[in-house]
Design a protein around this motif. Structure first.
Motif, PDB file in Angstrom:
ATOM      1  N   UNK A  86      19.423 -18.266   2.806  1.00 26.85           N
ATOM      2  CA  UNK A  86      19.837 -16.972   2.274  1.00 26.85           C
ATOM      3  C   UNK A  86      20.297 -17.075   0.822  1.00 26.85           C
ATOM      4  N   UNK A  87      19.816 -18.116   0.139  1.00 23.83           N
ATOM      5  CA  UNK A  87      20.175 -18.339  -1.253  1.00 23.83           C
ATOM      6  C   UNK A  87      18.911 -18.223  -2.091  1.00 23.83           C
ATOM      7  N   UNK A  88      18.683 -17.054  -2.667  1.00 25.39           N
ATOM      8  CA  UNK A  88      17.432 -16.784  -3.391  1.00 25.39           C
ATOM      9  C   UNK A  88      17.236 -17.743  -4.553  1.00 25.39           C
ATOM     10  N   UNK A  89      18.324 -18.096  -5.254  1.00 22.46           N
ATOM     11  CA  UNK A  89      18.203 -18.995  -6.402  1.00 22.46           C
ATOM     12  C   UNK A  89      17.698 -20.366  -5.973  1.00 22.46           C
ATOM     13  N   UNK A  90      18.237 -20.872  -4.848  1.00 23.32           N
ATOM     14  CA  UNK A  90      17.803 -22.183  -4.346  1.00 23.32           C
ATOM     15  C   UNK A  90      16.349 -22.128  -3.882  1.00 23.32           C
ATOM     16  N   UNK A  91      15.982 -21.037  -3.215  1.00 25.96           N
ATOM     17  CA  UNK A  91      14.603 -20.888  -2.756  1.00 25.96           C
ATOM     18  C   UNK A  91      13.640 -20.918  -3.933  1.00 25.96           C
ATOM     19  N   UNK A  92      13.927 -20.131  -4.953  1.00 24.48           N
ATOM     20  CA  UNK A  92      13.038 -20.057  -6.111  1.00 24.48           C
ATOM     21  C   UNK A  92      12.986 -21.394  -6.858  1.00 24.48           C
ATOM     22  N   UNK A  93      14.110 -22.114  -6.883  1.00 22.68           N
ATOM     23  CA  UNK A  93      14.127 -23.423  -7.542  1.00 22.68           C
ATOM     24  C   UNK A  93      13.210 -24.391  -6.804  1.00 22.68           C
ATOM     25  N   UNK A  94      13.302 -24.411  -5.472  1.00 27.09           N
ATOM     26  CA  UNK A  94      12.434 -25.277  -4.680  1.00 27.09           C
ATOM     27  C   UNK A  94      10.974 -24.919  -4.905  1.00 27.09           C
ATOM     28  N   UNK A  95      10.662 -23.635  -4.917  1.00 26.74           N
ATOM     29  CA  UNK A  95       9.279 -23.195  -5.116  1.00 26.74           C
ATOM     30  C   UNK A  95       8.766 -23.593  -6.501  1.00 26.74           C
ATOM     31  N   UNK A  96       9.609 -23.483  -7.528  1.00 27.27           N
ATOM     32  CA  UNK A  96       9.195 -23.872  -8.876  1.00 27.27           C
ATOM     33  C   UNK A  96       8.925 -25.372  -8.960  1.00 27.27           C
ATOM     34  N   UNK A  97       9.812 -26.159  -8.362  1.00 25.85           N
ATOM     35  CA  UNK A  97       9.657 -27.615  -8.408  1.00 25.85           C
ATOM     36  C   UNK A  97       8.396 -28.040  -7.663  1.00 25.85           C
ATOM     37  N   UNK A  98       8.168 -27.474  -6.495  1.00 26.02           N
ATOM     38  CA  UNK A  98       6.982 -27.833  -5.723  1.00 26.02           C
ATOM     39  C   UNK A  98       5.716 -27.385  -6.441  1.00 26.02           C
ATOM     40  N   UNK A  99       5.764 -26.246  -7.089  1.00 23.95           N
ATOM     41  CA  UNK A  99       4.605 -25.773  -7.848  1.00 23.95           C
ATOM     42  C   UNK A  99       4.299 -26.696  -9.014  1.00 23.95           C
ATOM     43  N   UNK A 145      11.196 -18.716   3.964  1.00 25.91           N
ATOM     44  CA  UNK A 145      10.584 -17.607   3.226  1.00 25.91           C
ATOM     45  C   UNK A 145       9.062 -17.794   3.203  1.00 25.91           C
ATOM     46  N   UNK A 146       8.317 -16.969   3.972  1.00 22.08           N
ATOM     47  CA  UNK A 146       6.864 -17.125   3.981  1.00 22.08           C
ATOM     48  C   UNK A 146       6.269 -16.848   2.609  1.00 22.08           C
ATOM     49  N   UNK A 147       5.263 -17.637   2.242  1.00 23.95           N
ATOM     50  CA  UNK A 147       4.627 -17.452   0.945  1.00 23.95           C
ATOM     51  C   UNK A 147       3.155 -17.798   1.018  1.00 23.95           C
ATOM     52  N   UNK A 148       2.350 -16.914   0.473  1.00 22.27           N
ATOM     53  CA  UNK A 148       0.904 -17.108   0.353  1.00 22.27           C
ATOM     54  C   UNK A 148       0.556 -16.750  -1.089  1.00 22.27           C
ATOM     55  N   UNK A 149      -0.020 -17.683  -1.850  1.00 26.58           N
ATOM     56  CA  UNK A 149      -0.194 -17.454  -3.288  1.00 26.58           C
ATOM     57  C   UNK A 149      -1.081 -16.252  -3.596  1.00 26.58           C
ATOM     58  N   UNK A 150      -0.659 -15.517  -4.597  1.00 28.64           N
ATOM     59  CA  UNK A 150      -1.474 -14.406  -5.099  1.00 28.64           C
ATOM     60  C   UNK A 150      -2.559 -14.961  -6.022  1.00 28.64           C
ATOM     61  N   UNK A 151      -3.411 -14.092  -6.502  1.00 27.45           N
ATOM     62  CA  UNK A 151      -4.513 -14.520  -7.377  1.00 27.45           C
ATOM     63  C   UNK A 151      -3.963 -15.273  -8.582  1.00 27.45           C
ATOM     64  N   UNK A 152      -4.555 -16.447  -8.848  1.00 29.49           N
ATOM     65  CA  UNK A 152      -4.236 -17.295  -9.992  1.00 29.49           C
ATOM     66  C   UNK A 152      -2.887 -17.985  -9.887  1.00 29.49           C
ATOM     67  N   UNK A 153      -2.188 -17.837  -8.771  1.00 24.61           N
ATOM     68  CA  UNK A 153      -0.972 -18.617  -8.569  1.00 24.61           C
ATOM     69  C   UNK A 153      -1.333 -19.992  -8.005  1.00 24.61           C
ATOM     70  N   UNK A 154      -0.453 -20.950  -8.246  1.00 28.61           N
ATOM     71  CA  UNK A 154      -0.674 -22.289  -7.710  1.00 28.61           C
ATOM     72  C   UNK A 154      -0.622 -22.260  -6.184  1.00 28.61           C
ATOM     73  N   UNK A 155      -1.401 -23.127  -5.516  1.00 28.00           N
ATOM     74  CA  UNK A 155      -1.507 -23.081  -4.047  1.00 28.00           C
ATOM     75  C   UNK A 155      -0.314 -23.689  -3.325  1.00 28.00           C
TER      76      UNK A 155
END
Length: 315
Positions: free
Chosen positions: A205-218, A235-245
């Motif tokens: 439930x910590x959006x900042x931590x979630x986004x940080x993890x997603x940025x690092x993994x990307x 947090x389910x995620x499926x990349x949009x067009x031109x986003x990293x997989x």
């Protein structure tokens, strides 16, 4: 941030280098679920509310020839020290998982909340078999099973790779300091958890931590040209067009139902199973595609040019 990023990328690379290789082709069928957090049936057991949805979904996947990939945190072994209590509370779930195992269609990864599955003696003691006190006999559960930190799914024809990890790698409190974090959860946060409070070390439930993890993994994906399927953040995620997989299969403990990633016919999609009502007021468990399906080859960074949103992602 820079130190954390380097640590996470190092951990992901280690996981990739030591991963089990699972070869697949366009006829292969997989369902990826994570973060079931099966507990002991007490009020803090978040899986209990979605158990029937989970069972219904897995029956569907078993009948239709899928391999079940549990991407970590299947069992809640931080809040509960005794796996026997978890197995007894969710006997139907383990009976169904055993059907996958006996058909050679179960791949189990460990996450931070069941990281003790990295130790073979713990797995042998708790997961190979159990004692049935009523019939006074030992019954096999998953004899010889090996849970993995990471699995690389490699396409037999194209060589494309998909790294699958739980997603806690590099999340310091849930990776390097997991023993300390487990203590705080087991003897403090589990009681607050049952009345709605969340451990601040959790990214759920910590959006900042979630986004940080997603940025690092990307960032790791961009450097290594390999797509990732993970969980951990819920947090389910499926990349949009031109986003990293970067793919995240969500969790099995959300109030809305359970989310997962399906691979079938050489395509990948994000799905959700939940209880819905019909025009007659009857409740039914339905499957809905949230994103996709898209050809897996579309996300092969070795052959495709991606327009990266580097400024927004702070890679």
């Amino acid at each position: 941030m820079l130190l954390e990023k380097k640590l996470a990328e190092k951990r992901l690379t280690e996981a990739y280098n030591n991963a089990k290789i699972e070869y697949f082709d366009n006829k292969s069928k997989y369902i990826f679920f994570s973060d079931c957090h099966r507990g002991n049936g007490a009020p803090a057991d978040e899986f209990a509310k979605n158990q029937n949805i989970f069972l219904y979904a897995l029956e569907f996947y078993f009948r239709n020839g899928y391999t079940y990939v549990e991407v970590g945190d299947g069992d809640e072994l931080w809040e509960n020290s005794n796996f026997k209590e978890i197995r007894l509370a969710h006997d139907e779930a383990y009976s169904l998982l055993k059907k996958f195992f006996d058909s050679n269609r179960l791949i189990m990864l460990y996450g931070n909340h069941n990281i003790c599955l990295k130790y073979s003696n713990f797995v042998e003691k708790n997961y190979y078999r159990f004692y049935d006190g009523y019939n006074e006999e030992h019954i096999e559960l998953f004899p010889g099973i090996t849970p993995y930190e990471a699995v690389v799914f490699k396409h037999k024809d194209t060589g494309q790779e998909i790294l699958t990890v739980h997603g806690h790698q590099g999340d310091r409190m849930n990776d390097k300091l997991w023993r300390f974090n487990r203590l705080t959860v087991r003897y403090f946060w589990r009681y607050l958890h049952s009345i709605g409070f969340t451990n601040p070390a959790s990214p759920v439930k910590n959006a900042e931590r979630i986004h940080k993890i997603e940025r690092i993994y990307s960032s790791w994906i961009e450097k290594n040209k390999i797509m990732i399927i993970c969980g951990h953040t819920h947090r389910p995620h499926f990349p949009k067009a031109k986003e990293l997989p970067y793919f995240n299969d969500g969790s099995c403990v959300r109030a809305s139902g359970i989310q997962g990633i399906e691979i079938d016919d050489g395509k990948i999609m994000l799905v959700e199973w939940r209880v819905r009502y019909d025009s007659s007021g009857n409740l039914n468990i339905d499957r809905r595609i949230l994103r996709g399906p898209e050809p897996i080859g579309k996300f092969d960074l070795r052959n495709n040019e991606y327009i990266l949103k580097s400024e927004k992602m702070n890679l």
